[in-house]
Design a protein around this motif. Structure first.
Motif, PDB file in Angstrom:
ATOM      1  N   GLY A  11      -1.634  -9.826 -16.400  1.00  0.00           N
ATOM      2  CA  GLY A  11      -2.316 -10.208 -17.562  1.00  0.00           C
ATOM      3  C   GLY A  11      -1.081 -10.842 -18.829  1.00  0.00           C
ATOM      4  O   GLY A  11      -1.229 -11.667 -19.617  1.00  0.00           O
ATOM      5  N   VAL A  46       6.747 -12.295 -10.799  1.00  0.00           N
ATOM      6  CA  VAL A  46       5.365 -11.440 -10.641  1.00  0.00           C
ATOM      7  C   VAL A  46       5.316 -13.175 -11.347  1.00  0.00           C
ATOM      8  O   VAL A  46       5.741 -14.078 -12.053  1.00  0.00           O
ATOM      9  N   ILE A  47       4.308 -13.454 -10.678  1.00  0.00           N
ATOM     10  CA  ILE A  47       3.746 -15.082 -11.256  1.00  0.00           C
ATOM     11  C   ILE A  47       2.011 -15.375 -11.376  1.00  0.00           C
ATOM     12  O   ILE A  47       2.066 -15.588 -12.568  1.00  0.00           O
ATOM     13  N   MET A  59       1.484 -12.178 -17.773  1.00  0.00           N
ATOM     14  CA  MET A  59       1.644 -14.043 -18.253  1.00  0.00           C
ATOM     15  C   MET A  59       1.968 -14.565 -19.700  1.00  0.00           C
ATOM     16  O   MET A  59       1.740 -15.538 -19.834  1.00  0.00           O
ATOM     17  N   GLU A  95       5.352 -15.051 -20.511  1.00  0.00           N
ATOM     18  CA  GLU A  95       6.231 -15.844 -19.499  1.00  0.00           C
ATOM     19  C   GLU A  95       4.939 -17.194 -20.020  1.00  0.00           C
ATOM     20  O   GLU A  95       6.732 -18.529 -19.633  1.00  0.00           O
ATOM     21  N   THR A  96       4.239 -17.579 -20.478  1.00  0.00           N
ATOM     22  CA  THR A  96       3.739 -18.645 -21.403  1.00  0.00           C
ATOM     23  C   THR A  96       4.591 -18.804 -22.967  1.00  0.00           C
ATOM     24  O   THR A  96       3.440 -19.195 -23.498  1.00  0.00           O
ATOM     25  N   VAL A 130       0.768 -23.919 -24.903  1.00  0.00           N
ATOM     26  CA  VAL A 130       1.629 -24.126 -23.312  1.00  0.00           C
ATOM     27  C   VAL A 130       1.429 -25.935 -23.376  1.00  0.00           C
ATOM     28  O   VAL A 130       2.298 -26.139 -22.764  1.00  0.00           O
TER      29      VAL A 130
END
Lengths: 145, 145
Positions: free
Chosen positions: B67, B4-5, B70, B73-74, B108
């Motif tokens: 979300g 999932v991006i 997201m 992953e960051t 990030v």
DNA sequence: GCTTGACCTGGAGCGCACTCCAGGTTGCAC
DNA sequence: GTGCAACCTGGAGTGCGCTCCAGGTCAAGC
């Protein structure tokens, strides 16, 4: 604690080498971490000792540590750094080391790309929130409200 | 396990919602991780259950999970995602959420920059190795050697 | 000679983010 | 109604990368 970014450490090495405390200062690695890395086989060799048994880091040691930090900061695991160290102890393995470094580089690039993609999603979400808040603010800014 | 991006998950949600297995498939998160996130308070609410007590994820749940991914992953920690979830449960906190997201975005970006700097060092090292090997190869390629 | 601070060793402990397990339930397929 | 896969819960276990600790040594300054 100077943040080490490039594979050189800005500390002049006096004759007799640097103490572990000085290296910790110069690299940003804690003293415990330096000892841990040594015990874990991440250094080419254990740091040389003075007659009293304390570590005295020389130029070569610092160079290696700078490279080690470069690998760790780009996400290489302790186990993989150890493998790199093992390989680097064997003469005439430059080609193999290059392969390892290039594979690592590929992973780093992929991870950067991955993070950037998720960052884009984050920025989209930020825009969405900004829009919502702008609307709400319009409301609140209404002098009559 | 689809990677999932972006903050949308490509799975049509049938009436009655998706099973935890289906969500795991769609998100790439393991079933255990999905349960762990729920227990840890990373979801807005525990996933709704069917009469037999199994989880049934709806559209909103998937949106939130996207979300969440997201953020994870960051590099946002579990604790910080939980804080975000807590905040998101309180109405009219859009401005606060935006602040959190923007601060996260800054982190990030800084981390990307940091990694890129170390990557540059890595590439310098790769060049050095490449040069050394080229020399060695010259030697070996010498038909008389 | 005494204090003090930096250093030594071996080993235990910790925080994080899962991952696995035991023992049990549910519900569809035959 | 039996088998089976997918699911449930609470809780234990794991791997990683440090970080801390106890108990001791060493070297320089007073």
């Amino acid at each position: 604690m100077a943040a080490v970014i490039l594979p050189t450490i800005d500390a002049e090495v006096p004759a007799g080498g640097l103490s572990i405390g000085a290296v910790s200062e110069a690299t940003g690695l804690s003293i415990d971490t330096l000892r841990y890395y040594e015990k874990a086989g991440l250094l080419l060799d254990p740091a040389p000792r003075d007659p009293g048994g304390r570590r005295r880091y020389g130029h070569d040691d610092l160079d290696w540590i700078a490279g080690l930090i470069m690998l760790r900061e780009t996400g290489m695991s302790i186990a993989d750094v150890r493998r790199m160290a093992e390989l680097s102890r064997v003469p005439d393995t430059e080609a193999e080391r290059l392969v390892v470094l290039e594979a690592h580089r590929e992973r780093v690039l992929a991870e950067l790309e991955h993070t950037r993609a998720h960052l884009t999603a984050l920025e989209k979400k930020i825009s969405a929130y900004t829009a919502v808040i702008a609307l709400t603010a319009d409301h609140d800014d209404d002098p009559a409200s």
